[in-house]
Every structure is written in C-alpha cells, then in structure tokens.
Design a protein around this motif. Structure first.
Motif, short mmCIF file in Angstrom:
data_model
loop_
_atom_site.label_atom_id
_atom_site.label_comp_id
_atom_site.label_asym_id
_atom_site.label_seq_id
_atom_site.Cartn_x
_atom_site.Cartn_y
_atom_site.Cartn_z
N GLU A 13 0.81 -1.22 0.00
CA GLU A 13 0.00 0.00 0.00
C GLU A 13 0.85 1.27 0.00
N GLU A 14 2.05 1.21 -0.57
CA GLU A 14 2.94 2.37 -0.53
C GLU A 14 2.35 3.59 -1.23
N GLU A 15 1.50 3.38 -2.23
CA GLU A 15 0.95 4.51 -2.98
C GLU A 15 -0.07 5.29 -2.17
N VAL A 16 -0.89 4.60 -1.39
CA VAL A 16 -1.96 5.28 -0.67
C VAL A 16 -1.59 5.58 0.78
N LEU A 19 -1.21 9.33 2.23
CA LEU A 19 -2.49 10.01 2.43
C LEU A 19 -3.25 9.40 3.59
N THR A 20 -3.23 8.07 3.69
CA THR A 20 -3.92 7.39 4.78
C THR A 20 -3.38 7.83 6.13
N ASN A 21 -2.05 7.87 6.25
CA ASN A 21 -1.44 8.24 7.52
C ASN A 21 -1.79 9.67 7.92
N GLN A 22 -1.77 10.57 6.94
CA GLN A 22 -2.10 11.96 7.22
C GLN A 22 -3.55 12.10 7.69
N ARG A 23 -4.46 11.41 6.99
CA ARG A 23 -5.87 11.47 7.36
C ARG A 23 -6.11 10.87 8.74
N MET A 24 -5.48 9.72 9.01
CA MET A 24 -5.65 9.06 10.30
C MET A 24 -5.08 9.90 11.44
N ALA A 25 -3.89 10.49 11.22
CA ALA A 25 -3.27 11.31 12.25
C ALA A 25 -4.12 12.53 12.57
N ASP A 26 -4.64 13.18 11.53
CA ASP A 26 -5.51 14.34 11.73
C ASP A 26 -6.77 13.95 12.50
N LEU A 27 -7.33 12.80 12.14
CA LEU A 27 -8.54 12.33 12.82
C LEU A 27 -8.28 12.10 14.31
N LEU A 28 -7.17 11.41 14.62
CA LEU A 28 -6.84 11.16 16.03
C LEU A 28 -6.66 12.47 16.79
N ASN A 29 -5.94 13.41 16.19
CA ASN A 29 -5.71 14.70 16.85
C ASN A 29 -7.03 15.41 17.15
N ASN A 30 -7.93 15.42 16.18
CA ASN A 30 -9.22 16.08 16.36
C ASN A 30 -10.04 15.41 17.46
N ASP A 102 -9.58 -0.72 6.36
CA ASP A 102 -8.59 -0.93 5.31
C ASP A 102 -7.83 0.35 5.01
N ALA A 103 -6.66 0.18 4.40
CA ALA A 103 -5.77 1.32 4.15
C ALA A 103 -6.18 2.16 2.95
N ASP A 104 -7.10 1.68 2.13
CA ASP A 104 -7.39 2.36 0.86
C ASP A 104 -8.30 3.58 0.99
N LEU A 105 -8.79 3.86 2.21
CA LEU A 105 -9.65 5.02 2.48
C LEU A 105 -10.99 4.98 1.76
N GLN A 106 -11.40 3.81 1.31
CA GLN A 106 -12.73 3.71 0.72
C GLN A 106 -13.81 3.79 1.80
N ASP A 107 -13.51 3.24 2.98
CA ASP A 107 -14.43 3.38 4.10
C ASP A 107 -14.26 4.78 4.69
N ASP A 108 -15.35 5.39 5.10
CA ASP A 108 -15.37 6.77 5.54
C ASP A 108 -14.84 6.88 6.98
N ILE A 109 -13.61 7.36 7.14
CA ILE A 109 -13.04 7.46 8.48
C ILE A 109 -13.74 8.52 9.33
N ASP A 110 -14.48 9.41 8.69
CA ASP A 110 -15.16 10.47 9.44
C ASP A 110 -16.32 9.96 10.29
N GLY A 205 -16.44 5.29 -0.70
CA GLY A 205 -15.87 6.04 -1.80
C GLY A 205 -14.99 5.19 -2.69
N GLU A 206 -14.32 5.86 -3.61
CA GLU A 206 -13.38 5.19 -4.50
C GLU A 206 -12.04 5.04 -3.80
N ARG A 207 -11.26 4.06 -4.22
CA ARG A 207 -9.90 3.90 -3.69
C ARG A 207 -9.10 5.16 -4.04
#
Length: 313
Positions: A13-16, A19-30, A102-110, A205-207
């Motif tokens: 999953e090196e390509e995604v 972005l996944t890490n940034q989104r997850m880190a922001d979510l945890l901080n919030n 999953d790491a692909d961010l298709q599931d809505d982390i929000d 969403g889409e991968r």
C-alpha cells in the motif's frame, strides 16, 4: 476517556499510505482535542508481508509520530489474519476500543467519532455498514449481494453490506481472540460474540490510490471460506442429491419393470442406466455421510499458527 487504537492492515500500500497516515493522524488529533478519546490513542499498521516500501513508510511514520505503531508479519498471512494480529497487539497496548479499517480510504473514516459515541452509549460492537453499492461495478455489486443472501440462507449470521470496518470494545476483542479456528471469516465470527451492537451507515468512496488487493480469485476463495467455515449445509446438499438420484433410480426401475411387462425393452439399456443411477446415488450418499463428519472435524482440529510476527514498532 477510552484509549482508541485504529488497526490498518496493509499489503503493498505504498501509494496510498502517505495520504492514509495523514488522514488518520488528523482524525486522532481532532478526537483527542475534542475530548472524545484518550491522548494515548494510536494508529496501528499491520504489514501483511508487503513487497514494496510499505514497511519502510511505517517505520518513518513511527519515528515522526509516537502515535503511530507497527507490526510486520513474516510473510503474507492474509487480510483476516492480519486483522487478528492487530487486535491481539491492541490488547497488549491496553486499548479500550479498536477500530479496524482498510488502508485504501474507501471506508469513511469520518464516521469513527460516531462509532466511539455509540460505544460510550453502551455498545460493544459498532458495524460500519454501507448505505448502497453505487461505486461498485454491476458484477461486483450483484455477486456481493448474492453472497450475503446465500450466507443468510445457509444460516450464517452476518451483517448485510458490512465488510471489516467495525469498532470493538476490549472485552469483545478478548472474546474474539478465544475463537481458535484458522480459516477465519470475521464477518461471521463477530456476530457470534453476542454483545450489544449498533450500526453506523456511510457512503463508500473510490480507492484513493493504488490498486485493489482483492481480485476475483481472492474474493471467490474468501466466499468459499466463509461458507465452509460456518455451515455444513453444502455437505448435506450432497447427501440430499444422493437421495434424489436414488429416487430417480427407483422411477427408472418402475419404468424398466413396465417395459418388461409390455415387451418394449432395449437389450442392455435398462441394466446399464439403472446401475449408473443407483451406484451414483449410493456414492453421493456415502460422501455426504462421511463429509458430515469430516466437515465437523475440519472445523475443530485445525491448530496451525495464524501468523508469525517478524517485528513490532
């Protein structure tokens, strides 16, 4: 406030992952800033034997952010086993609640904050359920719906349109870890735990990057594993088919007797066809009976390790 660990299985999953890490880190901080979860909450990446730079990226994120943890499996053990490795590690890290995604961010982390709120209201398991399947192709949408309906017909408890995006309390995870079967199908096992559950609906969403790691062959194997791990009805179907063949053999026998009486016989045909149907029916009945026991033994005696952990961060 509960300590949350978000478990993210990764395979090439090196390509995604950036972005996944940034989104997850922001979510945890919030969520921490909003006093919804404990400040010691983490992201736990489980590298399932990736061949690309996935583990290198996880090591970098771990060095940059103390909220990022990692587990590297020795070889590709499969998505379900990677989830179990993550859940087991989360227990060691004293997580009060876990979310698998999953790491692909298709599931809505929000919707994860809504899952946590549902947990605080007394639910031990919160399923992430898709509202609809518009993003899927016609083939994938219809085969998935057929699979869920087939599972229901076979008596398997599973949540319709739910994959492996779910929240579980610590005690629910501890109960899950007591299920020792090796051919895992978590979508069928988790409902067996029996604790209070809730659902959170979301749009899938889409991968965001990379390609799917679940081609048709893997999806078929996953479906077969799910059915055979939770139901012996396919074996009973063989037994039933044997009874049908025997019934057809009886009808042919009656027709043969009638043909003998009316002198409308064809030399050799009756004995050949009757023998084929009768023997075929007996064989299938025998396979069905033996298979009934083999199916139960198969479920009970498998005791191989699910995975081997090579490294932890």
């Amino acid at each position: 406030m509960p300590k949350l660990i978000i478990i993210v299985p990764c395979y090439n999953e090196e390509e995604v992952l950036p972005l996944t890490n940034q989104r997850m880190a922001d979510l945890l901080n919030n969520m921490v800033n909003g006093a919804l979860i404990d400040a010691g909450s983490n992201i736990l990446y489980v590298d399932d034997g990736s061949h690309d730079k996935t583990w290198t990226l996880i090591e970098e994120y771990n060095a940059e952010n103390n909220r990022v943890k990692g587990v590297k499996l020795a070889g590709n053990s499969g998505h379900q086993n990677a989830l179990m490795a993550g859940l087991s590690t989360a227990v060691e890290l004293d997580a009060d609640i876990t979310v698998t995604i999953d790491a692909d961010l298709q599931d809505d982390i929000d919707v994860i904050p809504r899952m946590v709120e549902s947990f605080l209201q007394g639910n031990d398991i919160v399923y992430g359920v898709r509202k609809e399947r518009k993003t899927d192709s016609w083939f994938k949408r219809n085969t998935a719906q057929t699979f869920y309906k087939l599972m229901k017909m076979l008596g398997v408890k599973s949540e319709y349109n739910h994959a492996d995006f779910r929240l579980m309390s610590r005690r629910a995870v501890m109960q899950l870890l007591d299920y020792r079967e090796r051919n895992l199908f978590l979508r069928g096992i988790v409902p067996l735990i029996g604790y209070k559950t809730d659902k959170v609906f979301y749009d899938r969403g889409e991968r965001k990057a990379g390609t799917s790691k679940y081609p048709l062959s893997k999806m078929v194997n996953f479906a077969i594993n799910g059915i055979t791990s939770f139901s012996v009805k396919p074996v009973r179907l063989i037994f039933t088919l044997g009874l049908v063949f025997l019934f057809i053999a009886l009808i042919i026998l009656i027709w043969v007797i009638w043909a003998l009486i009316t002198h409308k016989t064809v030399a050799g045909w009756a004995s050949l066809i009757l023998s084929l149907w009768f023997v075929g029916g007996c064989i299938l009945m025998g396979l069905g009976i033996v298979g009934e026991y083999i199916g139960k033994i198969y479920i009970e005696v498998k005791d191989r390790p699910r995975y081997n952990i090579e490294k932890k961060l």
